[in-house]
Design a protein around this motif. Structure first.
Motif, PDB file in Angstrom:
ATOM      1  N   ALA A 191       0.821  -1.196   0.000  1.00 16.57           N
ATOM      2  CA  ALA A 191       0.000   0.000   0.000  1.00 16.57           C
ATOM      3  C   ALA A 191       0.863   1.257   0.000  1.00 16.57           C
ATOM      4  CB  ALA A 191      -0.934   0.001   1.211  1.00 16.57           C
TER       5      ALA A 191
ATOM      6  N   LEU B 252      -5.642   4.925  -6.256  1.00 18.98           N
ATOM      7  CA  LEU B 252      -6.840   4.153  -5.913  1.00 18.98           C
ATOM      8  C   LEU B 252      -6.468   2.724  -5.505  1.00 18.98           C
ATOM      9  CD1 LEU B 252      -9.353   5.296  -8.683  1.00 18.98           C
ATOM     10  CD2 LEU B 252      -9.394   5.883  -6.258  1.00 18.98           C
ATOM     11  N   LEU B 253      -5.515   2.116  -6.249  1.00 20.37           N
ATOM     12  CA  LEU B 253      -5.075   0.765  -5.907  1.00 20.37           C
ATOM     13  C   LEU B 253      -4.409   0.755  -4.535  1.00 20.37           C
ATOM     14  CD1 LEU B 253      -4.566  -2.198  -6.567  1.00 20.37           C
ATOM     15  CD2 LEU B 253      -2.500  -1.508  -7.806  1.00 20.37           C
TER      16      LEU B 253
ATOM     17  N   LEU C 173      -4.985   2.798  -2.054  1.00 25.92           N
ATOM     18  CA  LEU C 173      -6.028   2.947  -1.035  1.00 25.92           C
ATOM     19  C   LEU C 173      -6.772   1.633  -0.828  1.00 25.92           C
ATOM     20  CD1 LEU C 173      -7.495   6.444  -1.992  1.00 25.92           C
ATOM     21  CD2 LEU C 173      -6.075   5.887  -0.004  1.00 25.92           C
ATOM     22  N   LEU C 174      -6.975   0.883  -1.908  1.00 31.73           N
ATOM     23  CA  LEU C 174      -7.628  -0.424  -1.787  1.00 31.73           C
ATOM     24  C   LEU C 174      -6.756  -1.383  -0.983  1.00 31.73           C
ATOM     25  CD1 LEU C 174     -10.027  -2.216  -2.621  1.00 31.73           C
ATOM     26  CD2 LEU C 174      -8.743  -2.827  -4.681  1.00 31.73           C
ATOM     27  N   LEU C 175      -5.451  -1.375  -1.244  1.00 35.03           N
ATOM     28  CA  LEU C 175      -4.536  -2.220  -0.477  1.00 35.03           C
ATOM     29  C   LEU C 175      -4.519  -1.808   0.994  1.00 35.03           C
ATOM     30  CD1 LEU C 175      -1.561  -2.483  -2.989  1.00 35.03           C
ATOM     31  CD2 LEU C 175      -3.022  -4.368  -2.233  1.00 35.03           C
TER      32      LEU C 175
ATOM     33  N   PHE D 125      -7.006  -0.493   2.572  1.00 33.09           N
ATOM     34  CA  PHE D 125      -8.280  -0.984   3.115  1.00 33.09           C
ATOM     35  C   PHE D 125      -8.169  -2.464   3.475  1.00 33.09           C
ATOM     36  CE2 PHE D 125     -12.367  -3.092   2.325  1.00 33.09           C
ATOM     37  CZ  PHE D 125     -13.179  -2.426   3.234  1.00 33.09           C
ATOM     38  N   PHE D 126      -7.539  -3.250   2.579  1.00 32.19           N
ATOM     39  CA  PHE D 126      -7.339  -4.673   2.858  1.00 32.19           C
ATOM     40  C   PHE D 126      -6.445  -4.869   4.082  1.00 32.19           C
ATOM     41  CE2 PHE D 126      -8.133  -5.764  -1.841  1.00 32.19           C
ATOM     42  CZ  PHE D 126      -9.473  -5.997  -1.594  1.00 32.19           C
TER      43      PHE D 126
END
Length: 241
Positions: free
Chosen positions: A46, A87-88, A90-92, A94-95
């Protein structure tokens, strides 16, 4: 894990069932980061992806200011790619937050299970867990390879308390798989680890050591040896896809 039988150290519900004996441990973030590779991978990924994305956005915006159509097109392309990377990232992130939340929940409410060191290169544990899910009693033994074993060391026969979570399958009265994590991967506090030993007691470790002496340990991490209430082998369960 079971659906009945009250116990003073009973955990909160996970996957529709609660542990008969739970660790009740609150993991320490930085300690877990050092010793849990999945958490470390998500956080590092991330940070790296967010960093690259931010640089691409800033660089693209600067490139647009140079003037000319080529610089403009390149600048917009860089900003678009950078935005997607942000965006990727931020997704990581979140995970990573979700993984940490699940991990913390498992350390507090998973099933407290005994393990012993059975190999040093690589460091591997044999772990014994109750796999019944109401009704008949089942036990499972699996091998867990760990990159390190803080607090305990890796001498053969070393006892290690773990927290285990379970995965359902087609059988209604037992779990299909279990995933153990050494308590020492979540905390190095001596009092917390000693409390886990106290809650488990001697008998689960002695039983596991007896099974190890009989050779009832899977050769790799892709199977669980399923035992009945008398610790007789029923079958070998394959790791779910």
């Amino acid at each position: 894990m079971s659906n009945a039988d009250e116990h003073p150290y009973r955990g909160e519900e996970i996957n529709g069932s609660s542990a008969s004996i739970a660790p009740g441990v609150s993991p320490e973030f930085f300690h877990a980061y050092r010793h849990e590779s999945s958490l470390r991978f998500l956080i590092k990924s991330a940070v790296v992806v967010l960093g690259i994305g931010a640089i691409a956005v800033v660089g693209g915006n600067s490139l647009r200011g140079v003037g000319g159509w080529a610089a403009g097109v390149g600048g917009y392309a860089s900003m678009i790619v950078g935005g997607l990377l942000v965006l990727l990232g931020l997704l990581l992130a979140f995970f990573a937050v979700g993984f940490w939340s699940l991990m913390a929940h498992a350390f507090k409410n998973g099933l407290l299970t005994p393990a012993v060191v059975v190999s040093q290169e690589p460091t591997a544990l044999a772990v014994l867990a109750e796999m019944g899910n109401g009704g008949r009693t089942y036990h499972g033994v699996r091998r867990l390879v760990v990159p390190d074993l803080p607090v305990h060391g890796d001498h053969l026969g070393t006892r290690v308390p773990c927290s285990s979570t379970f995965q359902p399958g087609e059988a209604v009265d037992r779990w299909a798989w279990f995933t153990p994590t050494p308590i020492s991967h979540g905390t190095a506090r001596p009092a917390a680890i000693e409390e886990c030993f106290r809650r488990l007691g001697e008998e689960p470790f002695r039983r596991l050591e007896s099974l190890v002496r009989l050779g009832l340990v899977p050769p790799d991490e892709k199977q669980v040896i399923l035992l009945d209430e008398n610790y007789q082998v029923l079958e070998r369960l394959k790791k779910p896809d």
